[in-house]
Design an enzyme around this catalytic site. Structure first.
Site, PDB file in Angstrom:
ATOM      1  CD  GLU A  53      -3.184   2.848  -5.780  1.00  0.00           C
ATOM      2  OE1 GLU A  53      -3.656   2.176  -5.938  1.00  0.00           O
ATOM      3  OE2 GLU A  53      -1.720   2.952  -5.556  1.00  0.00           O
ATOM      4  NE  ARG A  67      -3.998  -1.657   0.202  1.00  0.00           N
ATOM      5  CZ  ARG A  67      -4.233  -2.681  -0.970  1.00  0.00           C
ATOM      6  NH1 ARG A  67      -3.183  -2.791  -1.699  1.00  0.00           N
ATOM      7  NH2 ARG A  67      -5.169  -3.456  -1.030  1.00  0.00           N
ATOM      8  CG  HIS A 107      -2.968  -0.695  -7.506  1.00  0.00           C
ATOM      9  ND1 HIS A 107      -3.296  -0.139  -6.284  1.00  0.00           N
ATOM     10  CD2 HIS A 107      -2.854  -1.993  -7.000  1.00  0.00           C
ATOM     11  CE1 HIS A 107      -3.868  -1.102  -5.301  1.00  0.00           C
ATOM     12  NE2 HIS A 107      -3.186  -2.214  -5.767  1.00  0.00           N
TER      13      HIS A 107
END
Length: 326
Positions: free
Chosen positions: A274, A245, A292
């Site tokens: 994000e 994360r 991601h």
């Protein structure tokens, strides 16, 4: 409630793979989101109320905070998220309302571990820098000394967190001849350690590791754990990988370490805030950046969706969720 005679009413908040949506339609009175529109909290509440939803199938993009949770219809009994992360759901608020919450942890393991190794190898071998040289037309004559990378073999890989994904990364890294060390709150059994060296503190792990990979959930304890102090514990020229994360990293401190050469390289798949991210990373040739994509394979997304639906199927059959949160 019987699946055969009175199908539960399900609201699916995002477009999902075709096989997953077909499964949802087969088992439930499912309202889908074919346009894949990102709903506001108000729109989600309105749709759930209008559909008289018994269940929600959500993704990381839906933030169910306490306020949103309090406005969801009284018919709602269970939420399942197509993710391994659950910090987008106020679990205490769900529990207070008696709403069961499930997630999909098993499905993400292999793909995320694969991506961590991709970033690790890319960072060690300076793949981003070399690709930029090639694409810009600067590839010149061979020499024996310029832009050399680092062999991962023989290096200590320090895993911050050695759960499902951390252990899968360790398994893959051993194939490259790496030595494994790890830190987390509780030491694993010898069988799960599989020869990895346990460190009781983050400082001890960092001082022993040439490459560090993060595999801890987002918690108050892990928030900002990669900062100027912890980076100073790493040896000169270390490499940092993050597929966990983004909020575990203090961007100012990591960027400073990469600019100064204190860190040789970083490989990042996740960022604080994000899809927004600190755009200073774009100017760093020693940062490999991905948007991601840890679980972005056909097979993984299919299984994530099916696992999340399996939670709902079990719930409405009167059995415990297959993967309950907590």
């Amino acid at each position: 409630m019987s699946l055969a005679t009175d199908r539960p009413r399900l609201l699916v908040t995002r477009r999902l793979p075709p096989a997953v949506e077909e499964r949802a339609r087969t088992l439930f009175e499912a309202e889908l989101n074919p346009a894949d529109t990102l709903w506001s909290a108000g729109e989600l509440v309105e749709r759930a109320s209008r559909h008289r939803a018994d269940a929600l199938l959500i993704c990381l993009t839906e933030r169910l905070d306490a306020g949103t949770m309090s406005r969801l219809p009284g018919s709602l009994r269970v939420i399942s998220t197509v993710s391994v992360g659950t910090n987008h759901i106020d679990l205490a608020a769900a529990q207070a309302r008696g709403i069961a919450v499930g997630y999909a942890p098993d499905a993400t393991t292999a793909a995320t571990a694969d991506l961590a190794l991709l970033l690790l190898l890319s960072a060690c071998r300076r793949a981003h820098e070399h690709q930029a040289i090639l694409r810009s037309g600067q590839w010149g004559a061979w020499n024996a000394w310029n832009n050399l990378g680092m062999d991962p073999g023989g290096k200590v890989l320090g895993l911050v967190g050695m759960g499902r994904i951390g252990r899968a990364v360790a398994q893959r890294a051993r194939a490259f001849g790496m030595r494994i060390a790890y830190h987390q709150r509780r030491r694993l059994s010898p069988e799960l350690e599989d020869g990895a060296e346990f460190h009781s503190s983050l400082e001890s792990l960092f001082r022993a590791s040439r490459i560090v990979s993060l595999h801890t959930p987002s918690t108050p304890e892990t928030l900002g754990q990669i900062n100027a102090q912890s980076l100073s514990w790493l040896p000169e020229g270390a490499v940092l990988i993050n597929t966990a994360r983004g909020d575990q990293v203090v961007d100012d401190d990591l960027i400073a370490a990469l600019r100064s050469g204190r860190l040789a390289a970083a490989g990042l798949d996740v960022f604080a805030g994000e899809p927004a991210f600190d755009r200073r990373y774009l100017d760093l040739p020693n940062a490999t950046l991905l948007p991601h994509i840890g679980t972005s394979t056909v097979e993984t997304r299919d299984r994530m969706g099916m696992d999340a639906i399996a939670n709902l199927e079990e719930f409405f059959a009167g059995r415990p969720l297959r993967w309950p949160v907590g």
